[in-house]
Motif scaffolding. Structure first.
Motif, PDB file in Angstrom:
ATOM      1  N   THR A 161      -7.089  -6.043   3.317  1.00 51.16           N
ATOM      2  CA  THR A 161      -6.448  -5.274   4.380  1.00 51.16           C
ATOM      3  C   THR A 161      -7.442  -4.352   5.067  1.00 51.16           C
ATOM      4  O   THR A 161      -7.470  -4.246   6.308  1.00 51.16           O
ATOM      5  CB  THR A 161      -5.283  -4.458   3.799  1.00 51.16           C
ATOM      6  N   CYS A 162      -8.284  -3.673   4.295  1.00 50.04           N
ATOM      7  CA  CYS A 162      -9.287  -2.772   4.878  1.00 50.04           C
ATOM      8  C   CYS A 162     -10.296  -3.549   5.727  1.00 50.04           C
ATOM      9  O   CYS A 162     -10.702  -3.082   6.799  1.00 50.04           O
ATOM     10  CB  CYS A 162     -10.006  -2.014   3.770  1.00 50.04           C
ATOM     11  N   THR A 163     -10.683  -4.723   5.270  1.00 51.33           N
ATOM     12  CA  THR A 163     -11.625  -5.536   6.033  1.00 51.33           C
ATOM     13  C   THR A 163     -11.033  -5.960   7.364  1.00 51.33           C
ATOM     14  O   THR A 163     -11.697  -5.903   8.413  1.00 51.33           O
ATOM     15  CB  THR A 163     -12.031  -6.775   5.219  1.00 51.33           C
ATOM     16  N   ARG A 164      -9.791  -6.372   7.376  1.00 49.77           N
ATOM     17  CA  ARG A 164      -9.134  -6.775   8.615  1.00 49.77           C
ATOM     18  C   ARG A 164      -9.009  -5.595   9.579  1.00 49.77           C
ATOM     19  O   ARG A 164      -9.221  -5.746  10.792  1.00 49.77           O
ATOM     20  CB  ARG A 164      -7.752  -7.353   8.301  1.00 49.77           C
ATOM     21  N   ASN A 190       2.665   1.702  17.974  1.00 50.27           N
ATOM     22  CA  ASN A 190       2.903   2.013  19.388  1.00 50.27           C
ATOM     23  C   ASN A 190       3.112   3.512  19.587  1.00 50.27           C
ATOM     24  O   ASN A 190       2.573   4.109  20.531  1.00 50.27           O
ATOM     25  CB  ASN A 190       4.106   1.224  19.892  1.00 50.27           C
ATOM     26  N   GLU A 191       3.855   4.142  18.704  1.00 46.70           N
ATOM     27  CA  GLU A 191       4.079   5.583  18.822  1.00 46.70           C
ATOM     28  C   GLU A 191       2.787   6.365  18.573  1.00 46.70           C
ATOM     29  O   GLU A 191       2.523   7.379  19.235  1.00 46.70           O
ATOM     30  CB  GLU A 191       5.161   6.014  17.834  1.00 46.70           C
ATOM     31  N   ASP A 192       1.975   5.900  17.638  1.00 48.10           N
ATOM     32  CA  ASP A 192       0.702   6.580  17.378  1.00 48.10           C
ATOM     33  C   ASP A 192      -0.231   6.495  18.585  1.00 48.10           C
ATOM     34  O   ASP A 192      -0.935   7.461  18.902  1.00 48.10           O
ATOM     35  CB  ASP A 192       0.028   5.957  16.154  1.00 48.10           C
ATOM     36  N   VAL A 193      -0.222   5.363  19.270  1.00 49.59           N
ATOM     37  CA  VAL A 193      -1.064   5.221  20.461  1.00 49.59           C
ATOM     38  C   VAL A 193      -0.599   6.154  21.565  1.00 49.59           C
ATOM     39  O   VAL A 193      -1.405   6.814  22.238  1.00 49.59           O
ATOM     40  CB  VAL A 193      -1.054   3.749  20.933  1.00 49.59           C
ATOM     41  N   THR A 199      -6.457   8.044  14.963  1.00 50.23           N
ATOM     42  CA  THR A 199      -5.050   8.284  14.657  1.00 50.23           C
ATOM     43  C   THR A 199      -4.459   7.227  13.729  1.00 50.23           C
ATOM     44  O   THR A 199      -3.515   7.496  12.992  1.00 50.23           O
ATOM     45  CB  THR A 199      -4.228   8.317  15.958  1.00 50.23           C
ATOM     46  N   THR A 200      -5.025   6.012  13.747  1.00 46.04           N
ATOM     47  CA  THR A 200      -4.472   4.934  12.919  1.00 46.04           C
ATOM     48  C   THR A 200      -5.160   4.813  11.562  1.00 46.04           C
ATOM     49  O   THR A 200      -4.718   4.021  10.734  1.00 46.04           O
ATOM     50  CB  THR A 200      -4.605   3.592  13.663  1.00 46.04           C
ATOM     51  N   GLU A 201      -6.250   5.563  11.347  1.00 45.00           N
ATOM     52  CA  GLU A 201      -6.933   5.459  10.051  1.00 45.00           C
ATOM     53  C   GLU A 201      -6.052   5.930   8.903  1.00 45.00           C
ATOM     54  O   GLU A 201      -6.062   5.364   7.820  1.00 45.00           O
ATOM     55  CB  GLU A 201      -8.229   6.280  10.098  1.00 45.00           C
ATOM     56  N   SER A 202      -5.298   7.003   9.141  1.00 45.85           N
ATOM     57  CA  SER A 202      -4.455   7.548   8.077  1.00 45.85           C
ATOM     58  C   SER A 202      -3.148   6.781   7.907  1.00 45.85           C
ATOM     59  O   SER A 202      -2.427   7.011   6.936  1.00 45.85           O
ATOM     60  CB  SER A 202      -4.152   9.021   8.361  1.00 45.85           C
ATOM     61  N   ALA A 203      -2.828   5.887   8.828  1.00 43.79           N
ATOM     62  CA  ALA A 203      -1.563   5.145   8.760  1.00 43.79           C
ATOM     63  C   ALA A 203      -1.647   4.055   7.694  1.00 43.79           C
ATOM     64  O   ALA A 203      -2.594   3.265   7.679  1.00 43.79           O
ATOM     65  CB  ALA A 203      -1.232   4.535  10.115  1.00 43.79           C
ATOM     66  N   LYS A 204      -0.683   4.016   6.805  1.00 44.05           N
ATOM     67  CA  LYS A 204      -0.639   2.982   5.773  1.00 44.05           C
ATOM     68  C   LYS A 204       0.016   1.724   6.314  1.00 44.05           C
ATOM     69  O   LYS A 204       0.880   1.767   7.172  1.00 44.05           O
ATOM     70  CB  LYS A 204       0.129   3.490   4.545  1.00 44.05           C
ATOM     71  N   ARG A 205      -0.410   0.604   5.769  1.00 49.59           N
ATOM     72  CA  ARG A 205       0.119  -0.677   6.198  1.00 49.59           C
ATOM     73  C   ARG A 205       1.516  -0.886   5.646  1.00 49.59           C
ATOM     74  O   ARG A 205       1.908  -0.334   4.602  1.00 49.59           O
ATOM     75  CB  ARG A 205      -0.804  -1.797   5.730  1.00 49.59           C
ATOM     76  N   ASP A 206       2.284  -1.697   6.313  1.00 50.81           N
ATOM     77  CA  ASP A 206       3.581  -2.154   5.811  1.00 50.81           C
ATOM     78  C   ASP A 206       3.653  -3.652   6.101  1.00 50.81           C
ATOM     79  O   ASP A 206       2.769  -4.382   5.672  1.00 50.81           O
ATOM     80  CB  ASP A 206       4.736  -1.337   6.430  1.00 50.81           C
ATOM     81  N   SER A 207       4.621  -4.094   6.844  1.00 49.35           N
ATOM     82  CA  SER A 207       4.650  -5.508   7.211  1.00 49.35           C
ATOM     83  C   SER A 207       3.633  -5.835   8.298  1.00 49.35           C
ATOM     84  O   SER A 207       3.296  -7.001   8.493  1.00 49.35           O
ATOM     85  CB  SER A 207       6.051  -5.897   7.692  1.00 49.35           C
ATOM     86  N   PHE A 208       3.129  -4.790   8.993  1.00 56.78           N
ATOM     87  CA  PHE A 208       2.103  -4.965  10.011  1.00 56.78           C
ATOM     88  C   PHE A 208       0.803  -4.298   9.560  1.00 56.78           C
ATOM     89  O   PHE A 208       0.809  -3.394   8.725  1.00 56.78           O
ATOM     90  CB  PHE A 208       2.553  -4.387  11.353  1.00 56.78           C
ATOM     91  N   LEU A 209      -0.288  -4.739  10.155  1.00 59.59           N
ATOM     92  CA  LEU A 209      -1.607  -4.301   9.720  1.00 59.59           C
ATOM     93  C   LEU A 209      -1.814  -2.812   9.954  1.00 59.59           C
ATOM     94  O   LEU A 209      -2.316  -2.096   9.075  1.00 59.59           O
ATOM     95  CB  LEU A 209      -2.682  -5.122  10.447  1.00 59.59           C
ATOM     96  N   PHE A 210      -1.437  -2.324  11.134  1.00 64.72           N
ATOM     97  CA  PHE A 210      -1.583  -0.901  11.460  1.00 64.72           C
ATOM     98  C   PHE A 210      -0.261  -0.145  11.372  1.00 64.72           C
ATOM     99  O   PHE A 210      -0.164   0.959  11.909  1.00 64.72           O
ATOM    100  CB  PHE A 210      -2.159  -0.747  12.872  1.00 64.72           C
TER     101      PHE A 210
END
Length: 315
Positions: A193-196, A227-230, A211-222
């Motif tokens: 996951t980290c490599t992707r 969208n809200e983080d962007v 902003t997305t570095e701290s976000a944990k994955r779920d069913s999606f990679l980011f």
């Protein structure tokens, strides 16, 4: 149970001692022979030739000295006990040639992911990025996603086996081994996951990546909130000039400039010319304006004309 290094070392030392003793006994026996017997021994039958070990002159160390020296540094890898050859035959060919596609699809369908542990599935690429990234980047991410999905299926099979041991046959040794295997596979799943993320983040804006570095994955990679983080990152970037305070550096620079100006103004030589115009000063050291030379050049022709006019009148 695997043998420790100390036991292996002691066994090697015992074998060396036995060889040394055999060689010493053979030498004594050869020395005791007569000259005639020695001649017969010099050229014996090759099958009956005694094995003689050369004396290296090394002294046999005592046990307490060997213990004080400690274990020798050995670069050889340590292995566990041997497993059954039939088990090796089932896996060896896969390690060298890989699984056939039909067999792989069959195994992937055989072991399903539990319904209460969806994180074992490989996260999908966010929909917002599918239309922005190029085709080679998406194809590379898809290949890594397929390998990660296969790893998740293998991990689910291990966890199902572990669940069976916990419920039916609570054997602590087996449970410990399967738990360790599950941890190792889970760590490998996380590294994929980290490599992707890193391979995709190279093509994203730096502010969005932060902003997305701290976000944990779920069913999606980011994550599903990508969208809200962007939107939040863009809003903060636009409002940054009105939110941030002026730095102390600009304040200090303004204060120093003001103080230098007041000090220079209070001096007697305030009317001194700038440094760029000092080279154009006269020998008297007084300031000469830039257009003073032009005025003199313009006045000189008029003076000459007036002088000529007077000379004509006198004649």
């Amino acid at each position: 149970m695997p043998k420790s290094r100390e036991e292996k070392l002691w066994k090697k030392l015992k074998k060396l001692e036995e060889k040394i003793k055999k060689s010493q006994s053979r030498r004594r026996r050869i020395r005791s022979l007569s000259s005639s017997e020695r001649e017969s021994v010099d050229d014996p039958d090759p099958n009956e030739r005694p094995e003689v070990i050369e004396d290296t002159g090394t002294q046999q160390l005592q046990d307490d000295v060997l213990i004080a020296l400690g274990n020798p540094s050995c670069s050889d890898k340590s292995y566990s006990e041997s497993i059954h050859p039939e088990i090796i035959r089932r896996v060896e060919n896969v390690l060298t040639s890989g699984l056939e596609k039909e067999r792989k699809d069959e195994l992937l369908k055989k072991y399903l992911i539990p319904n209460n542990f969806a994180l074992l599935e490989a996260p999908k690429l966010n929909r917002e990025l599918e239309g922005l990234l190029s085709d080679p980047i998406k194809e590379r991410d898809k290949r890594i996603e397929e390998r990660q999905q296969q790893l998740g299926v293998a991990l689910s099979a291990v966890l199902s086996c572990l669940d069976n041991f916990v419920k039916v046959d609570p054997n602590p040794a087996k449970i410990e081994v399967l738990t360790d295997v599950a941890r190792l596979l889970s760590d490998l799943h996380y590294n994929n996951t980290c490599t992707r993320k890193k391979l995709v983040a190279v093509n994203l804006d730096k502010d969005i990546v932060k902003t997305t570095e701290s976000a944990k994955r779920d069913s999606f990679l980011f994550g599903e909130r990508f969208n809200e983080d962007v939107k939040t990152a863009n809003a903060i970037k636009k409002a940054a000039p009105s939110i941030l305070k002026k730095s102390n550096f600009t304040r200090k620079m303004g204060q120093t400039r003001q103080s230098n100006y007041t000090q220079f103004k209070n001096k007697e030589n305030f009317n001194a010319p700038p440094q760029a115009n000092r080279a154009k000063q006269g020998r008297g050291g007084r300031y000469q304006p830039r257009n003073s030379g032009r005025q003199q050049q313009q006045q000189q022709p008029h003076q000459k004309k007036a002088y000529r006019h007077k000379s004509v009148r006198q004649t």
